[in-house]
Design a protein around this motif. Sequence first.
Motif, mmCIF file in Angstrom:
data_model
loop_
_atom_site.group_PDB
_atom_site.id
_atom_site.type_symbol
_atom_site.label_atom_id
_atom_site.label_comp_id
_atom_site.label_asym_id
_atom_site.label_seq_id
_atom_site.Cartn_x
_atom_site.Cartn_y
_atom_site.Cartn_z
ATOM 1 N N ASP A 1 0.841 -1.190 0.000
ATOM 2 C CA ASP A 1 0.000 0.000 0.000
ATOM 3 C C ASP A 1 0.881 1.246 0.000
ATOM 4 O O ASP A 1 1.945 1.269 0.593
ATOM 5 C CB ASP A 1 -0.911 0.037 1.226
ATOM 6 C CG ASP A 1 -2.051 -0.954 1.124
ATOM 7 O OD1 ASP A 1 -2.729 -1.165 2.133
ATOM 8 O OD2 ASP A 1 -2.233 -1.513 0.025
ATOM 9 N N VAL A 2 0.369 2.276 -0.655
ATOM 10 C CA VAL A 2 1.103 3.533 -0.677
ATOM 11 C C VAL A 2 0.937 4.244 0.656
ATOM 12 O O VAL A 2 -0.138 4.202 1.266
ATOM 13 C CB VAL A 2 0.614 4.426 -1.841
ATOM 14 C CG1 VAL A 2 -0.844 4.778 -1.681
ATOM 15 C CG2 VAL A 2 1.459 5.673 -1.944
ATOM 16 N N GLN A 3 2.013 4.838 1.112
ATOM 17 C CA GLN A 3 1.978 5.684 2.304
ATOM 18 C C GLN A 3 2.596 7.026 1.953
ATOM 19 O O GLN A 3 3.669 7.083 1.334
ATOM 20 C CB GLN A 3 2.731 5.041 3.463
ATOM 21 C CG GLN A 3 2.017 3.823 4.031
ATOM 22 C CD GLN A 3 2.617 3.365 5.349
ATOM 23 O OE1 GLN A 3 3.764 3.665 5.653
ATOM 24 N NE2 GLN A 3 1.842 2.646 6.134
ATOM 25 N N LEU A 4 1.922 8.090 2.354
ATOM 26 C CA LEU A 4 2.366 9.446 2.051
ATOM 27 C C LEU A 4 2.500 10.210 3.357
ATOM 28 O O LEU A 4 1.583 10.186 4.185
ATOM 29 C CB LEU A 4 1.347 10.140 1.137
ATOM 30 C CG LEU A 4 1.053 9.437 -0.186
ATOM 31 C CD1 LEU A 4 -0.188 10.025 -0.850
ATOM 32 C CD2 LEU A 4 2.252 9.539 -1.107
ATOM 33 N N VAL A 5 3.627 10.890 3.536
ATOM 34 C CA VAL A 5 3.872 11.640 4.761
ATOM 35 C C VAL A 5 4.265 13.064 4.401
ATOM 36 O O VAL A 5 5.320 13.283 3.774
ATOM 37 C CB VAL A 5 4.982 10.982 5.601
ATOM 38 C CG1 VAL A 5 5.227 11.799 6.868
ATOM 39 C CG2 VAL A 5 4.606 9.543 5.951
ATOM 40 N N GLU A 6 3.428 14.021 4.811
ATOM 41 C CA GLU A 6 3.695 15.427 4.537
ATOM 42 C C GLU A 6 4.510 16.061 5.657
ATOM 43 O O GLU A 6 4.443 15.618 6.813
ATOM 44 C CB GLU A 6 2.385 16.228 4.407
ATOM 45 C CG GLU A 6 1.429 15.763 3.340
ATOM 46 C CD GLU A 6 0.373 14.809 3.872
ATOM 47 O OE1 GLU A 6 -0.672 14.679 3.218
ATOM 48 O OE2 GLU A 6 0.594 14.207 4.944
ATOM 49 N N SER A 7 5.241 17.096 5.308
ATOM 50 C CA SER A 7 5.977 17.888 6.289
ATOM 51 C C SER A 7 6.186 19.285 5.711
ATOM 52 O O SER A 7 5.944 19.514 4.514
ATOM 53 C CB SER A 7 7.325 17.244 6.630
ATOM 54 O OG SER A 7 8.139 17.146 5.466
ATOM 55 N N GLY A 8 6.616 20.194 6.578
ATOM 56 C CA GLY A 8 6.954 21.533 6.116
ATOM 57 C C GLY A 8 5.930 22.601 6.422
ATOM 58 O O GLY A 8 6.155 23.781 6.144
ATOM 59 N N GLY A 9 4.800 22.203 6.994
ATOM 60 C CA GLY A 9 3.809 23.210 7.351
ATOM 61 C C GLY A 9 4.272 24.047 8.532
ATOM 62 O O GLY A 9 5.306 23.772 9.144
ATOM 63 N N GLY A 10 3.502 25.082 8.833
ATOM 64 C CA GLY A 10 3.857 25.937 9.963
ATOM 65 C C GLY A 10 3.120 27.254 9.909
ATOM 66 O O GLY A 10 2.152 27.411 9.159
ATOM 67 N N LEU A 11 3.595 28.172 10.727
ATOM 68 C CA LEU A 11 3.016 29.512 10.823
ATOM 69 C C LEU A 11 3.923 30.483 10.078
ATOM 70 O O LEU A 11 5.137 30.500 10.310
ATOM 71 C CB LEU A 11 2.885 29.914 12.284
ATOM 72 C CG LEU A 11 2.435 31.350 12.566
ATOM 73 C CD1 LEU A 11 1.023 31.576 12.055
ATOM 74 C CD2 LEU A 11 2.524 31.640 14.070
ATOM 75 N N VAL A 12 3.333 31.285 9.216
ATOM 76 C CA VAL A 12 4.102 32.243 8.422
ATOM 77 C C VAL A 12 3.281 33.511 8.260
ATOM 78 O O VAL A 12 2.040 33.457 8.274
ATOM 79 C CB VAL A 12 4.480 31.630 7.049
ATOM 80 C CG1 VAL A 12 3.258 31.338 6.211
ATOM 81 C CG2 VAL A 12 5.469 32.508 6.305
ATOM 82 N N PHE A 27 5.097 3.469 -3.657
ATOM 83 C CA PHE A 27 4.604 4.210 -4.829
ATOM 84 C C PHE A 27 5.806 4.693 -5.616
ATOM 85 O O PHE A 27 6.770 5.187 -5.026
ATOM 86 C CB PHE A 27 3.764 5.389 -4.359
ATOM 87 C CG PHE A 27 3.221 6.256 -5.472
ATOM 88 C CD1 PHE A 27 3.848 7.439 -5.824
ATOM 89 C CD2 PHE A 27 2.083 5.874 -6.158
ATOM 90 C CE1 PHE A 27 3.352 8.238 -6.834
ATOM 91 C CE2 PHE A 27 1.577 6.664 -7.176
ATOM 92 C CZ PHE A 27 2.210 7.848 -7.509
ATOM 93 N N THR A 28 5.750 4.570 -6.922
ATOM 94 C CA THR A 28 6.851 4.994 -7.779
ATOM 95 C C THR A 28 6.474 6.261 -8.510
ATOM 96 O O THR A 28 5.418 6.334 -9.141
ATOM 97 C CB THR A 28 7.200 3.897 -8.797
ATOM 98 O OG1 THR A 28 7.556 2.701 -8.093
ATOM 99 C CG2 THR A 28 8.373 4.335 -9.663
ATOM 100 N N PHE A 29 7.368 7.230 -8.431
ATOM 101 C CA PHE A 29 7.140 8.500 -9.116
ATOM 102 C C PHE A 29 7.527 8.332 -10.585
ATOM 103 O O PHE A 29 8.633 8.620 -10.977
ATOM 104 C CB PHE A 29 7.968 9.602 -8.467
ATOM 105 C CG PHE A 29 7.374 10.150 -7.211
ATOM 106 C CD1 PHE A 29 7.171 9.347 -6.104
ATOM 107 C CD2 PHE A 29 7.001 11.478 -7.116
ATOM 108 C CE1 PHE A 29 6.611 9.846 -4.939
ATOM 109 C CE2 PHE A 29 6.443 11.994 -5.953
ATOM 110 C CZ PHE A 29 6.254 11.171 -4.864
ATOM 111 N N ASP A 30 6.575 7.843 -11.378
ATOM 112 C CA ASP A 30 6.861 7.804 -12.818
ATOM 113 C C ASP A 30 5.987 8.868 -13.465
ATOM 114 O O ASP A 30 6.087 10.032 -13.087
ATOM 115 C CB ASP A 30 6.610 6.399 -13.378
ATOM 116 C CG ASP A 30 5.341 5.764 -12.799
ATOM 117 O OD1 ASP A 30 5.315 4.556 -12.618
ATOM 118 O OD2 ASP A 30 4.382 6.526 -12.523
#
Length: 126
Positions: A1-12, A27-30
């Motif tokens: 199964d594909v797993q996706l993990v986001e990062s980089g959010g915050g207060l700006v 998951f392959t980025f093709d």
Amino acid sequence: DVQLVESGGGLVQAGGSLRLSCTASGFTFDDRAIGWFRQVPGKEREGVSCTFGSNARTYYADSVKGRFTISSDSAKNTMYLQMNNLKAEDTAVYYCAARQSLRDLVRVGPCPFDSWGQGTQVTVSS
């Protein structure tokens, strides 16, 4: 199964920039579509951007066109969303999305997706 993990959010502050990252496993980025959508509690989900096809065509919502840029690094299995000139109305939880089957559960512009991450909060103060 594909797993996706986001990062980089915050207060700006308004006018500032953030770069969101999304690392994928299983998951392959093709040339398959990848993308981002965002959600504000109590409001409809909004498709932000996607890229698709062997020539990496891109789609951007009118609300972010000219300010956001989607990209990916297949060697790192990571996609990015560079967000510049942020506005208060960009405040939302941002999700990255991918598709590993023929299911169409979430649509970002022309791109259908069936998998997404847990989201990362972006807050823009005015």
